[in-house]
Design an enzyme around this catalytic site. Structure first.
Site, short mmCIF file in Angstrom:
data_model
loop_
_atom_site.label_atom_id
_atom_site.label_comp_id
_atom_site.label_asym_id
_atom_site.label_seq_id
_atom_site.Cartn_x
_atom_site.Cartn_y
_atom_site.Cartn_z
N PRO A 173 0.78 -1.23 0.00
CG PRO A 173 0.03 -0.92 2.19
CD PRO A 173 0.73 -1.91 1.31
CE LYS A 176 8.47 -3.26 3.62
NZ LYS A 176 7.05 -3.42 4.01
CG ASP A 196 1.01 -3.78 -5.64
OD1 ASP A 196 1.78 -4.11 -4.72
OD2 ASP A 196 -0.09 -4.35 -5.84
NE ARG A 201 -1.55 -4.76 -2.58
CZ ARG A 201 -1.15 -4.85 -1.31
NH1 ARG A 201 -2.05 -5.00 -0.35
NH2 ARG A 201 0.13 -4.79 -1.00
N GLY A 228 4.77 -7.84 -11.46
CA GLY A 228 6.19 -7.69 -11.15
C GLY A 228 7.05 -8.79 -11.74
CB CYS A 300 5.19 -9.21 7.01
SG CYS A 300 3.94 -9.18 5.72
#
Length: 312
Positions: A173, A176, A196, A201, A228, A300
């Site tokens: 989102p 970073k 993205d 998003r 990507g 994550c």
């Protein structure tokens, strides 16, 4: 089948974590499990494009501290301590003490190249105070962005330098991407591309840039919505630094939230294919990088299949 109670996705996720992470982490798993199930603590990433003076004062009055500068100070103290011990040892051996100290001063740890402009305030351990929602300044820009402070670590590891061409391959989102802009290095001399695959998003990324970044800086950021995995077909061998923050099982979300939970039975195949998707994205990130450039891969998730195994 129609009368049996539906097992929540969060319970399925936790059962999966208990069976796999307990083997991987051993005696550490109970405390990590408790951390996953605790209420999330956020960090406040300062927005250097906003008027910061009063924001910094307000955060410090709340007893919040910048964890990045604290970490750098501890690293320097640790390095000075090691240098002092080495100087004593060298002097005992009849060596020139200054040589040892100079070597310590020029070591990578002592001369940490983390941009001093990045600041993220957090509350001390055990303090569950919440940050107030950020308020806009006279230009309409918000003073700080609330995010998981650990999400800054991949940005710091990327070690962006002046004049770097930088790609955030899975940007939405947008936390970073915003952190990369806070270095000032992607604006003053380099270039930042944010991509993205999800159009929805990417809209959220645009909204974050609108809320935190002035128009003249936003226009320097190239935002795209392509797969990507195909990036090397668009701009192969182009960038000095590439951040590949891949889709993953997002362990905390999976253990706490039913909405959009990847452990839902309808998403089993998608979850099983994650390591392959992650590998393809990492390969695309490598191919998008100039020879001699650097790639940071991050998730994550605690899963070795999504981390160490993908890198290997």
């Amino acid at each position: 089948a129609t009368t049996a109670p539906r097992i929540p996705s969060t319970r399925l996720a936790l059962h999966h974590f208990d069976s796999s992470y307990s083997l991987h982490l051993g005696e550490l798993w109970p405390s990590v499990r408790a951390g996953l199930l605790c209420e999330q603590k956020y960090g406040a990433l300062l927005n250097n494009f906003s008027a910061l003076d009063h924001v910094t004062q307000e955060l410090e009055l709340l007893n919040a501290t910048d964890f990045i500068s604290e970490a750098l100070q501890k690293a320097q103290q640790s390095q000075w301590g090691a240098a002092a011990k080495e100087a004593v040892r060298s002097s005992q051996e009849g060596c020139v003490q200054g040589t040892t100290v100079i070597q310590a001063e020029t070591s990578p740890l002592f001369c940490a190249s983390i941009s001093p402009k990045i600041k993220c305030y957090t509350f001390p351990r055990g303090d569950i105070t919440r940050f107030y929602p950020a308020r806009p300044d006279t230009l309409g820009l918000l003073g700080y962005y609330l995010m998981d402070a650990a999400s800054l670590l991949p940005v710091l590891a990327l070690d962006v330098q002046w004049d770097d061409l930088v790609l955030d391959l899975c940007a939405a989102p947008g936390g970073k991407t915003l952190a990369l802009l806070q270095t000032g290095l992607c604006v003053s001399g380099g270039h930042l591309a944010a991509n993205d695959v999800s159009v929805s998003r990417t809209k959220r990324l645009h909204q974050i840039l609108h809320n935190y970044v002035p128009k003249e800086v936003r226009e320097t950021v190239s935002v795209t919505s392509c797969d990507g995995r195909d990036w090397q077909d668009v701009e192969g061998g182009t960038f000095h630094k590439v951040l590949v923050d891949v889709p993953c099982t997002t362990d905390r979300h999976s253990a706490m939230e039913e909405e959009n939970n990847i452990f839902h039975k309808k998403r089993t195949k998608e979850r099983q294919m994650l390591p392959m998707l992650q590998l393809q994205l990492l390969m695309a990130g490598i191919l998008a990088t100039k020879p001699g450039g650097e790639v940071v891969y991050s998730t994550c998730s605690l899963s070795p299949l999504q981390n160490e195994c993908v890198v290997e």
